[in-house]
Design a protein around this motif. Structure first.
Motif, PDB file in Angstrom:
ATOM      1  N   ASN A   8      64.791  73.232  14.991  1.00  0.00           N
ATOM      2  CA  ASN A   8      65.488  74.492  15.258  1.00  0.00           C
ATOM      3  C   ASN A   8      65.775  74.691  16.740  1.00  0.00           C
ATOM      4  O   ASN A   8      66.785  75.307  17.116  1.00  0.00           O
ATOM      5  N   THR A   9      64.902  74.174  17.595  1.00  0.00           N
ATOM      6  CA  THR A   9      65.052  74.374  19.041  1.00  0.00           C
ATOM      7  C   THR A   9      66.004  73.366  19.669  1.00  0.00           C
ATOM      8  O   THR A   9      66.832  73.720  20.516  1.00  0.00           O
ATOM      9  N   LEU A  10      65.920  72.099  19.248  1.00  0.00           N
ATOM     10  CA  LEU A  10      66.615  71.018  19.956  1.00  0.00           C
ATOM     11  C   LEU A  10      67.791  70.413  19.188  1.00  0.00           C
ATOM     12  O   LEU A  10      68.586  69.679  19.780  1.00  0.00           O
ATOM     13  N   ASN A  11      67.887  70.687  17.882  1.00  0.00           N
ATOM     14  CA  ASN A  11      69.009  70.198  17.085  1.00  0.00           C
ATOM     15  C   ASN A  11      69.236  68.691  17.258  1.00  0.00           C
ATOM     16  O   ASN A  11      70.311  68.239  17.634  1.00  0.00           O
ATOM     17  N   PRO A  12      68.197  67.868  16.999  1.00  0.00           N
ATOM     18  CA  PRO A  12      68.349  66.429  17.194  1.00  0.00           C
ATOM     19  C   PRO A  12      69.102  65.765  16.042  1.00  0.00           C
ATOM     20  O   PRO A  12      69.205  66.310  14.936  1.00  0.00           O
ATOM     21  N   GLU A  13      69.584  64.570  16.314  1.00  0.00           N
ATOM     22  CA  GLU A  13      70.170  63.732  15.265  1.00  0.00           C
ATOM     23  C   GLU A  13      69.090  62.894  14.584  1.00  0.00           C
ATOM     24  O   GLU A  13      69.180  62.581  13.403  1.00  0.00           O
ATOM     25  N   LEU A  14      68.058  62.550  15.339  1.00  0.00           N
ATOM     26  CA  LEU A  14      67.049  61.615  14.848  1.00  0.00           C
ATOM     27  C   LEU A  14      65.663  62.033  15.306  1.00  0.00           C
ATOM     28  O   LEU A  14      65.479  62.442  16.458  1.00  0.00           O
ATOM     29  N   ILE A  15      64.676  61.905  14.411  1.00  0.00           N
ATOM     30  CA  ILE A  15      63.267  62.064  14.748  1.00  0.00           C
ATOM     31  C   ILE A  15      62.582  60.742  14.438  1.00  0.00           C
ATOM     32  O   ILE A  15      62.677  60.226  13.316  1.00  0.00           O
ATOM     33  N   VAL A  16      61.914  60.185  15.444  1.00  0.00           N
ATOM     34  CA  VAL A  16      61.227  58.903  15.291  1.00  0.00           C
ATOM     35  C   VAL A  16      59.728  59.137  15.373  1.00  0.00           C
ATOM     36  O   VAL A  16      59.244  59.753  16.326  1.00  0.00           O
ATOM     37  N   LEU A  17      58.998  58.648  14.388  1.00  0.00           N
ATOM     38  CA  LEU A  17      57.551  58.817  14.331  1.00  0.00           C
ATOM     39  C   LEU A  17      56.880  57.499  14.689  1.00  0.00           C
ATOM     40  O   LEU A  17      57.135  56.466  14.068  1.00  0.00           O
ATOM     41  N   GLY A  18      56.009  57.545  15.703  1.00  0.00           N
ATOM     42  CA  GLY A  18      55.312  56.353  16.147  1.00  0.00           C
ATOM     43  C   GLY A  18      53.813  56.495  16.049  1.00  0.00           C
ATOM     44  O   GLY A  18      53.288  57.586  15.788  1.00  0.00           O
ATOM     45  N   GLY A  19      53.098  55.403  16.276  1.00  0.00           N
ATOM     46  CA  GLY A  19      51.646  55.425  16.194  1.00  0.00           C
ATOM     47  C   GLY A  19      51.188  55.748  14.783  1.00  0.00           C
ATOM     48  O   GLY A  19      51.845  55.390  13.798  1.00  0.00           O
ATOM     49  N   PHE A  20      50.070  56.461  14.659  1.00  0.00           N
ATOM     50  CA  PHE A  20      49.557  56.725  13.315  1.00  0.00           C
ATOM     51  C   PHE A  20      50.428  57.727  12.557  1.00  0.00           C
ATOM     52  O   PHE A  20      50.343  57.820  11.322  1.00  0.00           O
ATOM     53  N   LEU A  21      51.315  58.461  13.260  1.00  0.00           N
ATOM     54  CA  LEU A  21      52.243  59.348  12.554  1.00  0.00           C
ATOM     55  C   LEU A  21      53.212  58.528  11.697  1.00  0.00           C
ATOM     56  O   LEU A  21      53.593  58.944  10.599  1.00  0.00           O
ATOM     57  N   GLY A  22      53.614  57.373  12.216  1.00  0.00           N
ATOM     58  CA  GLY A  22      54.452  56.475  11.416  1.00  0.00           C
ATOM     59  C   GLY A  22      53.707  55.973  10.195  1.00  0.00           C
ATOM     60  O   GLY A  22      54.306  55.799   9.119  1.00  0.00           O
ATOM     61  N   SER A  23      52.402  55.749  10.314  1.00  0.00           N
ATOM     62  CA  SER A  23      51.594  55.304   9.169  1.00  0.00           C
ATOM     63  C   SER A  23      51.474  56.409   8.130  1.00  0.00           C
ATOM     64  O   SER A  23      51.534  56.147   6.918  1.00  0.00           O
ATOM     65  N   LEU A  24      51.286  57.654   8.581  1.00  0.00           N
ATOM     66  CA  LEU A  24      51.274  58.790   7.648  1.00  0.00           C
ATOM     67  C   LEU A  24      52.582  58.845   6.855  1.00  0.00           C
ATOM     68  O   LEU A  24      52.581  59.037   5.627  1.00  0.00           O
ATOM     69  N   TYR A  25      53.681  58.698   7.549  1.00  0.00           N
ATOM     70  CA  TYR A  25      54.997  58.767   6.904  1.00  0.00           C
ATOM     71  C   TYR A  25      55.186  57.607   5.934  1.00  0.00           C
ATOM     72  O   TYR A  25      55.807  57.764   4.882  1.00  0.00           O
ATOM     73  N   GLU A  26      54.630  56.444   6.282  1.00  0.00           N
ATOM     74  CA  GLU A  26      54.730  55.273   5.408  1.00  0.00           C
ATOM     75  C   GLU A  26      54.051  55.530   4.065  1.00  0.00           C
ATOM     76  O   GLU A  26      54.540  55.082   3.012  1.00  0.00           O
ATOM     77  N   VAL A  27      52.946  56.271   4.069  1.00  0.00           N
ATOM     78  CA  VAL A  27      52.200  56.531   2.840  1.00  0.00           C
ATOM     79  C   VAL A  27      52.944  57.502   1.925  1.00  0.00           C
ATOM     80  O   VAL A  27      53.003  57.305   0.701  1.00  0.00           O
ATOM     81  N   ALA A  28      53.527  58.563   2.493  1.00  0.00           N
ATOM     82  CA  ALA A  28      54.162  59.594   1.660  1.00  0.00           C
ATOM     83  C   ALA A  28      55.439  60.125   2.308  1.00  0.00           C
ATOM     84  O   ALA A  28      55.517  61.304   2.677  1.00  0.00           O
TER      85      ALA A  28
END
Length: 398
Positions: A321-341
């Motif tokens: 809502n604040t930055l209106n990005p085109e892309l959000i990239v998750l790295g580190g263990f956040l990427g692993s969380l996203y990989e699971v669900a």
């Protein structure tokens, strides 16, 4: 023409040449290799100028020319220009349980990566000693390279102008001149910056964010959660370099007090150690952690993944809502969380942010994996070289 006018013209011509050398080297570095004809098209310079600039960079051992693959080409093929394999930077990433040291080639190639486990948050002196010791141990190997400098990815607030670590709370560092101390210990120039800022730089250059002008990178590590932002094609650092601290977005008004003094910050609710405990692990590198997380069939593990993704969605809603990005990239263990669900987070973000803002945003994992912060720190080491290849190379020879 007067002597002063000739001098002025000479200085102007030299400035243009140095600028064009920077442009050429930057393109070759970011692309990991372009043909001379591609460099001509992308710079708008004529062929003879590009050939002369490339020849100078070859002489300085910053690029190499190679014969192209002539298959499926019509007409005379153009020589390929690639980063020189001798030019390298050293990358350092101190964390609460280890110090990682890497050797990074131009083009963002990780040539060597060493993780020295500490078992506790290293002091500044310990991190300097471990880093300098690892570099010294590689001395025979490094003698075959031209080392341009050291880049440090710090999990904390780093002052842009001098690299002073203002606060790395999980390490227990406050107002520590880590860059200066490492420079004294190694003799190499040292630059330091926030780890997530370097992560977004690496992903936007070599990873998932290539060609994206507006993106957010969110990194989850042993020291907490940090963020980096690319806005309108440029890194968003703020007045002193502290922008992007999305780990301190409030996600739970009834949560616990964070080390920063606020209540319910994202990194108090989304934590790697909670998952390690449920998995029965005391320590694990990124690959081991993800393998164990993905393989787990324990309902308590999946419940915790969903709980943490729920709080992550609150922080991402605010960021979208604040930055209106085109892309959000998750790295580190956040990427692993996203990989699971992934579907769980996607469903939350499909309804929580403003409709107009969420329509254009994509969420993905970092492409560079466990090498991401090494590549980001390497980018920091290469910045002065790419900004002025002629001046930097001459200074190195003096």
């Amino acid at each position: 023409m007067t002597e002063s006018a000739q001098a002025g013209r000479g200085n102007s011509n030299d400035h243009v040449r140095r600028h064009n050398l920077s442009v050429i080297l930057g393109l070759v570095h970011r692309s990991r290799g372009l043909s001379r004809s591609q460099l001509t098209r992308q710079t708008g310079l004529n062929r003879s100028t590009v050939a002369a600039l490339v020849a100078e960079l070859v002489d300085r051992e910053l690029v190499v020319e190679a014969e192209p693959d002539s298959s499926n080409q019509v007409g005379r093929p153009s020589p390929m220009v690639r980063p020189h394999p001798r030019a390298v930077g050293i990358a350092i990433n101190p964390e609460i349980d280890a110090v990682t040291i890497g050797v990074i080639g131009l083009g963002g190639t990780v040539l060597r990566r060493i993780r020295q486990a500490t078992g506790h948050p290293p002091t500044v002196g310990e991190a300097v000693g471990i880093s300098a010791g690892a570099i010294e141990a590689m001395r025979g190997e490094l003698d075959s390279y031209s080392i341009v400098g050291i880049g440090v990815a710090v999990p904390g607030l780093v002052r842009t102008q001098d690299g002073l670590v203002r606060l790395a709370p999980h390490l227990g560092w406050e107002d520590e001149p880590f860059a200066d101390l490492l420079r004294e210990a190694t003799g190499y120039p040292v630059l330091a910056a926030n780890d997530a800022h370097l992560g977004v730089l690496a992903e936007s250059t070599f990873g998932a964010g290539r060609g994206v002008t507006d993106m957010i990178y969110l990194n989850g590590g042993a020291s907490g959660i940090g963020g980096g932002i690319i806005a309108a094609g440029s890194p968003l650092g703020g007045v002193a370099g502290y922008a992007g601290e999305l780990g301190h977005t409030q996600v739970n008004s009834a949560g616990i007090v964070c080390h920063c003094g606020a209540v319910g910050c994202l990194e108090t609710e989304v934590r790697r150690e909670r998952l390690l405990a449920l998995l029965g692990l005391t320590d694990a590198d990124a690959d081991q952690f993800e393998a164990a997380l993905v393989a787990s069939t324990d309902p308590a593990v999946l419940d915790e993944v969903h709980r943490q993704l729920g709080f992550l969605a609150v922080a991402l809603r605010n960021a979208i809502n604040t930055l209106n990005p085109e892309l959000i990239v998750l790295g580190g263990f956040l990427g692993s969380l996203y990989e699971v669900a992934p579907e769980h987070l996607d469903e939350l973000l499909a309804t929580q942010p403003l409709k107009a803002s969420r329509e254009s945003v994509r969420v993905t994992r970092a492409e560079l994996g466990h090498d991401l912060l090494m590549i980001g720190a390497g980018e920091l080491a290469f910045e002065p070289l790419i900004a002025d290849p002629a001046g930097f190379a001459l200074a190195q020879r003096e």
